[in-house]
Design a protein around this motif. Structure first.
Motif, short mmCIF file in Angstrom:
data_model
loop_
_atom_site.label_atom_id
_atom_site.label_comp_id
_atom_site.label_asym_id
_atom_site.label_seq_id
_atom_site.Cartn_x
_atom_site.Cartn_y
_atom_site.Cartn_z
N ASP B 40 58.90 82.51 -9.73
CA ASP B 40 58.60 82.51 -8.30
C ASP B 40 57.10 82.67 -8.09
O ASP B 40 56.55 83.76 -8.26
N THR B 41 56.45 81.59 -7.71
CA THR B 41 55.01 81.62 -7.53
C THR B 41 54.60 82.59 -6.42
O THR B 41 53.55 83.24 -6.49
N GLY B 42 55.42 82.69 -5.39
CA GLY B 42 55.11 83.61 -4.30
C GLY B 42 55.13 85.06 -4.76
O GLY B 42 54.30 85.87 -4.34
N LEU B 43 56.08 85.37 -5.61
CA LEU B 43 56.12 86.73 -6.15
C LEU B 43 54.88 87.01 -7.00
O LEU B 43 54.29 88.10 -6.95
N GLN B 44 54.44 86.00 -7.75
CA GLN B 44 53.20 86.15 -8.52
C GLN B 44 52.01 86.43 -7.61
O GLN B 44 51.19 87.30 -7.90
N LEU B 45 51.93 85.69 -6.51
CA LEU B 45 50.79 85.91 -5.62
C LEU B 45 50.87 87.28 -4.94
O LEU B 45 49.86 87.93 -4.69
N GLY C 30 53.08 83.15 6.89
CA GLY C 30 54.46 82.65 6.91
C GLY C 30 54.58 81.30 6.23
O GLY C 30 55.53 81.06 5.47
N ILE C 31 53.60 80.42 6.48
CA ILE C 31 53.63 79.10 5.83
C ILE C 31 53.49 79.25 4.32
O ILE C 31 54.24 78.64 3.54
N ALA C 32 52.52 80.07 3.90
CA ALA C 32 52.32 80.26 2.46
C ALA C 32 53.57 80.84 1.81
O ALA C 32 53.98 80.41 0.73
N LEU C 36 55.67 79.11 -1.18
CA LEU C 36 55.57 79.69 -2.53
C LEU C 36 56.84 80.39 -3.00
O LEU C 36 57.07 80.52 -4.19
N SER C 37 57.63 80.89 -2.07
CA SER C 37 58.89 81.57 -2.43
C SER C 37 60.05 80.92 -1.69
O SER C 37 60.73 81.57 -0.88
N PRO C 38 60.34 79.64 -1.98
CA PRO C 38 61.32 78.93 -1.15
C PRO C 38 62.74 79.45 -1.29
O PRO C 38 63.58 79.13 -0.44
N LEU C 43 62.05 87.74 0.57
CA LEU C 43 60.76 87.82 -0.11
C LEU C 43 59.66 87.22 0.79
O LEU C 43 58.55 87.75 0.87
N GLN C 44 59.99 86.14 1.48
CA GLN C 44 59.04 85.54 2.41
C GLN C 44 58.65 86.53 3.51
O GLN C 44 57.48 86.67 3.85
N LEU C 45 59.64 87.22 4.05
CA LEU C 45 59.33 88.17 5.11
C LEU C 45 58.53 89.36 4.58
O LEU C 45 57.67 89.91 5.27
N LEU C 46 58.80 89.74 3.33
CA LEU C 46 58.00 90.82 2.74
C LEU C 46 56.54 90.41 2.61
O LEU C 46 55.62 91.17 2.96
N GLN C 47 56.30 89.18 2.15
CA GLN C 47 54.93 88.68 2.03
C GLN C 47 54.28 88.59 3.41
O GLN C 47 53.13 88.98 3.60
N ASN C 48 55.03 88.07 4.37
CA ASN C 48 54.55 87.93 5.74
C ASN C 48 54.22 89.28 6.37
O ASN C 48 53.19 89.47 7.03
N SER C 49 55.08 90.26 6.15
CA SER C 49 54.88 91.57 6.79
C SER C 49 53.74 92.35 6.15
O SER C 49 52.93 92.98 6.84
N ILE C 50 53.63 92.31 4.82
CA ILE C 50 52.53 93.02 4.16
C ILE C 50 51.20 92.41 4.57
O ILE C 50 50.22 93.12 4.86
N THR C 51 51.14 91.08 4.63
CA THR C 51 49.92 90.42 5.07
C THR C 51 49.56 90.83 6.49
O THR C 51 48.39 91.08 6.81
N THR C 52 50.55 90.91 7.35
CA THR C 52 50.28 91.29 8.73
C THR C 52 49.75 92.71 8.82
O THR C 52 48.85 93.00 9.61
N VAL C 53 50.30 93.62 8.04
CA VAL C 53 49.81 95.00 8.04
C VAL C 53 48.33 95.03 7.65
O VAL C 53 47.49 95.63 8.36
#
Lengths: 253, 253, 253, 253
Positions: B40-45, C30-32, C36-38, C43-53
């Motif tokens: 999972d590339t997103g998890l890596q990032l 959100g796009i990234a 990256l984590s399709p 996991l997408q929401l985790l990335q989105n929420s941490i970035t927003t914080v």
């Protein structure tokens, strides 16, 4: 006139319980991660590292005003060596006491983690961790740890130590190849858990040597960067902002 | 009378080691992420970005009181340009020295990361990173970085720079399409690792141009927002709260 | 005598750019995440929420001393309503200016995010977000947001607003069913991105109504908890600790 | 002369709403995690724990100056017991009021979470949580929680409580086997959600007993570490830095 013995006892209690909880945090979260995310080792390490950041930061806040919250023999040794110039810092015999408390507490923390997760209380890891890359990793991680602690102490920002030390270790879990043990007491303790965070006994001596070398590198680096340490900054490595009990303890012990 | 030379040398040492460790953090955690979460590339990032937040924040705390913890030629250049009005900030020749230390240190950091993970020490990335979207991303990321640093300095809140700069970069890893290099020295260094964080040499010039453009945009924006900079705020871009060594260093160099 | 017009212009610039970057952070990450984590929406929401914080916290630090860093029409409206008692806070016409700047900036931020990721600059979301559960979520998220901001202002801890507001939104991404838009300007802007963070136009009116209702609930709650607001605390909702430019700006506009 | 009754009412309101939102944060994020990341339980717990850290920290900031932000009957009880020596802290009847508000609020928070996610408002969990390992986990988590709160109060660092308490709970989600309920009111409330965060009624009594035991262990430990509590530190367990309303409330109630 008050007896200094309780003061030192209290400091050793702090190092024992604090190191024990630190090891329980590291091993316990590793076990949980392994059980709950069995398919992705990286996700396990993410869970393990984030937990360590939160846990270590809090433990430094809680135990710092009592003992300095070293939880680490090389940190105590550096406190002694760098503090000798001003007659401050731990004494040599204090360092031995600290190290003993840290190791005993750490092993107890490993047993506690095993008990919490219904695993055999006593076990020995068979996870080999060896190789030049890993040893370089331990040198870098430990050097950075020492630099962080001493730099903050020498610039009057020791109140940031909890967050900074925890963040450094959290980063070093990932950017060093060794996942940043950076602590002989914790390394010894991690022998006693045959789980995600374990290390087999034969891998331990080289790790500890690398950590000692890293501590020397870190102390040299930070002395080059901050040569004129104020006397006050030498007396404690990880003090807290408000330390009602500490000054008198220290002057007596 | 003290010799000013060691002072500048110490500052360059800080920029060299600090940038080296920053690059080791970025590349090392990228390698670990790629190895541990291959699916999972997103998890890596996510692993890479969280590590960078923790690591960069700590490095700014450690090296800030010595050199300002720029680790970035465009930050040093902005310090020089905005500081000229008050005769403060880096001199033009300081900027050259800083940039050289940052680039040399950064490349050494890439080599260190390769060594820690048992990869060939010298390697060249073949990861192409090109396109209008990415370049816009670099402009946005770098403009924001400059705005954060200068806004905090001009409002007397430079002690928040460590957390704020680290958080900005952590966010920009995700919300810009370029994953926010935002730093010519780090960009050059990342050529030397053919791993997750690498960038092939042919992609570098456009990235650096976009970063310079971004720095200009950021400086214009923050000057519009905070036009009346106090003289003191111009002298250092990322100072620390307590800087016992800094004032004299600066007045001599 | 200085002209007040630039001061208000500067504040509107801050709201415009700040809200634009906030929307770019939300949509861009959100796009990234989606790319990256399709395979894992969580996991997408985790990335989105941490970035927003990380991003929102920094933006409040950067723009707070200029405009209060509202980035949100209901926050500006609450500042106006609660500040009237002491003749402080935004004026009614300021609120209109702020809201216009926030909406224009927010939409520009959506376009910027689309451009960075090489998507069509102009697009309309077709992600429906409707239902009683979601609306209750928006009420809770917005009420909490207002309570956080006003409680900190009324207890002299506004310097914690950046971290606290960012943390609240980060938590509310997860614990409310609506993922916590909590902001009419951001909601309108998110119509213009047909990606992870988008919302289709027909879902917007109910979201905005729920946010207005939430703001009322939050204002009532925090007034019950902290009834005796000091006059000074009413004048700005998200001020910064050090605001060299702000006081005069405010007294003139 | 002002009537003390509203003051106590306001404190109970703070405990009720604060505990309610805390439970909504815990259960709501658990539901979202379960829905969005159905394939990895560890990822769900990571989302749940990070959300709890952000949410709990903010709630302590918001409600702390009013009621102390206990949200937890054992914390209120320890405040009473440790404060009796100096005639400070909660009274015994305050503790009963606090506990009632916490439990009522907590259950309402569970219902709110169910409503937000369109689940039946009233439901009973059938997730069994039982066994020696889990109970040891609850003892450790609660002991640590008490130690954190009291250590910070006794060293004049209560302003760090929000971050420290939240971080401790976030770590204990992972390193204890029980995922760290550490709170009888929250434990009771989590019976009312048959989701990720639930606990079946038959598992509750042993959890609560373990939490009470943990509170005793924590109080003994922290008293050993910090025996000479200043009188002022005993009066509130989780105070805020700036408390314009609090002092008078307390002296009257």
């Amino acid at each position: 006139m008050p007896d200094p013995a309780p003061a030192l006892a209290r400091r050793l209690l702090a190092e024992l319980v604090g190191t024990g909880l630190l090891v329980a945090v590291v091993i316990g979260s590793g076990i949980a991660a392994q059980e709950l995310s069995p398919q992705d080792t990286g996700l396990q390490l993410l869970q393990n590292s984030i937990t360590t950041v939160f846990g270590l930061g809090v433990l430094i806040l809680v135990f710092g005003p009592v003992s300095g919250a070293h939880f680490n023999p090389v940190v105590s040794a550096v406190d002694w060596v760098l503090g000798r110039r001003h007659g401050t810092g731990l004494s040599g015999s204090d360092v031995l006491g600290y190290a003993a408390a840290q190791i005993i507490g750490g092993i107890a923390g490993a047993v506690l983690a095993n008990l919490m997760f219904d695993l055999p209380a006593l076990q020995i890891s068979d996870t080999g961790r060896t190789g030049l890359g890993l040893w370089v990793g331990e040198v870098v991680a430990t050097a950075g740890l020492i630099a962080v602690i001493v730099a903050l102490a020498r610039t009057g920002r020791a109140s940031l130590s909890a967050a900074a030390v925890a963040s450094w270790i959290g980063a070093a879990y990932w950017f060093t190849s060794s996942t940043s043990f950076a602590n002989p007491a914790v390394t010894l303790s991690r022998m006693f858990s045959d789980t995600f965070a374990g290390i087999q006994p034969s891998s331990v001596p080289a790790f500890v040597l690398a950590q000692i070398l890293g501590a020397v590198v870190g102390a040299v680096l930070v002395t080059a960067l901050y040569p004129d340490a104020p006397a006050a900054a030498g007396s404690v490595v990880v003090p807290a902002e408000a330390t009602p009990h500490r000054p008198s303890d220290r002057s007596r012990s």
